[in-house]
Design a protein around this motif. Structure first.
Motif, PDB file in Angstrom:
ATOM      1  N   PHE A 114      12.133  -4.903  -2.684  1.00  0.00           N
ATOM      2  CA  PHE A 114      11.675  -3.718  -1.958  1.00  0.00           C
ATOM      3  C   PHE A 114      12.799  -3.071  -1.144  1.00  0.00           C
ATOM      4  O   PHE A 114      12.903  -1.845  -1.086  1.00  0.00           O
ATOM      5  N   GLN A 118      15.413  -2.246  -5.431  1.00  0.00           N
ATOM      6  CA  GLN A 118      14.821  -0.946  -5.774  1.00  0.00           C
ATOM      7  C   GLN A 118      15.626   0.221  -5.200  1.00  0.00           C
ATOM      8  O   GLN A 118      15.915   1.171  -5.933  1.00  0.00           O
ATOM      9  N   VAL A 126      10.954   0.381  -1.243  1.00  0.00           N
ATOM     10  CA  VAL A 126       9.587   0.053  -1.669  1.00  0.00           C
ATOM     11  C   VAL A 126       9.128   0.996  -2.793  1.00  0.00           C
ATOM     12  O   VAL A 126       7.979   1.435  -2.830  1.00  0.00           O
ATOM     13  N   ALA A 127      10.032   1.315  -3.699  1.00  0.00           N
ATOM     14  CA  ALA A 127       9.743   2.102  -4.909  1.00  0.00           C
ATOM     15  C   ALA A 127       9.202   3.503  -4.637  1.00  0.00           C
ATOM     16  O   ALA A 127       8.563   4.100  -5.492  1.00  0.00           O
ATOM     17  N   ARG A 128       9.484   4.058  -3.476  1.00  0.00           N
ATOM     18  CA  ARG A 128       8.885   5.345  -3.087  1.00  0.00           C
ATOM     19  C   ARG A 128       9.303   6.520  -3.963  1.00  0.00           C
ATOM     20  O   ARG A 128       8.595   7.521  -4.019  1.00  0.00           O
ATOM     21  N   PRO A 133       4.588   4.898  -7.514  1.00  0.00           N
ATOM     22  CA  PRO A 133       5.121   3.858  -6.624  1.00  0.00           C
ATOM     23  C   PRO A 133       4.132   2.732  -6.334  1.00  0.00           C
ATOM     24  O   PRO A 133       4.539   1.571  -6.257  1.00  0.00           O
ATOM     25  N   ASN A 134       2.847   3.042  -6.212  1.00  0.00           N
ATOM     26  CA  ASN A 134       1.884   1.975  -5.914  1.00  0.00           C
ATOM     27  C   ASN A 134       1.769   0.985  -7.062  1.00  0.00           C
ATOM     28  O   ASN A 134       1.627  -0.221  -6.833  1.00  0.00           O
ATOM     29  N   ARG A 137       4.822  -1.186  -6.847  1.00  0.00           N
ATOM     30  CA  ARG A 137       4.690  -2.107  -5.712  1.00  0.00           C
ATOM     31  C   ARG A 137       3.779  -3.280  -6.063  1.00  0.00           C
ATOM     32  O   ARG A 137       4.095  -4.440  -5.760  1.00  0.00           O
ATOM     33  N   SER A 140       5.541  -5.656  -8.470  1.00  0.00           N
ATOM     34  CA  SER A 140       6.522  -6.484  -7.752  1.00  0.00           C
ATOM     35  C   SER A 140       5.827  -7.561  -6.929  1.00  0.00           C
ATOM     36  O   SER A 140       6.237  -8.725  -6.934  1.00  0.00           O
ATOM     37  N   LEU A 141       4.804  -7.160  -6.228  1.00  0.00           N
ATOM     38  CA  LEU A 141       4.069  -8.110  -5.387  1.00  0.00           C
ATOM     39  C   LEU A 141       3.459  -9.219  -6.238  1.00  0.00           C
ATOM     40  O   LEU A 141       3.559 -10.407  -5.896  1.00  0.00           O
TER      41      LEU A 141
END
Length: 162
Positions: A114, A118, A126-128, A133-134, A137, A140-141
């Motif tokens: 993050f 990224q 955080v991939a914004r 992006p979500n 995220r 990744s999580l």
């Protein structure tokens, strides 16, 4: 010290392999893409040359052996994370692997992609900067959650061997 290194090597390689198996299953069953480790190798190759940020990494000049470099780095990072985990929880964790510390640690490791990987690869913090992006995220999580689960499963396996 030697025991810690051996334990970290086995635990980290096992947890990383578990993470990769989960990613493969996700891809095969649900079409969920996983990280292209050649791009990690490309980023690392350029990092050694002094370039941290790319816009995006896929448009940067390829690096010779980038796929191998990326995969080797992936496993070395897993081993380094496992060493950190064992230092934090104590080497005695391997004699009684507990699920919660492994999962918490695994989820915490998502901070590295993050906040470092990224942004460096051009996706932003955080991939914004990605189109979804979500979704990135969550992927990744979940990957890092599966690394934590892999720590626990590998720890359980080590109990059978030792």
């Amino acid at each position: 010290m030697t025991s810690l290194l051996i334990d970290a090597l086995l635990l980290g390689a096992g947890a990383t392999a578990f993470m990769d198996i989960v990613a493969l299953v996700q891809n095969r069953l649900f079409g969920i893409p996983s990280l292209n480790y050649a791009m990690v190798g490309r980023w690392l190759g350029h990092l050694l040359g002094g370039t941290f940020t790319h816009r995006p990494i896929g448009k940067s000049r390829p690096i010779r052996g980038e796929a191998a470099l990326g995969w080797i780095a992936h496993y070395l990072i897993g081993v380094a994370f496992a060493a950190m985990f064992l230092v934090l929880v104590g080497a005695g964790w391997l004699s009684r692997p507990a699920l919660v510390p492994a999962l918490v640690f695994g989820v915490m490791t998502v901070l590295v992609p993050f906040l470092v990987l990224q942004p460096g690869m051009g996706a932003g913090i955080v991939a914004r900067k990605l189109p979804e992006p979500n979704a990135a995220r969550l992927r990744s999580l979940f990957a890092h959650f599966s690394f934590g689960l892999g720590l626990w499963i590998t720890g359980l396996g080590s109990m059978l061997v030792l």
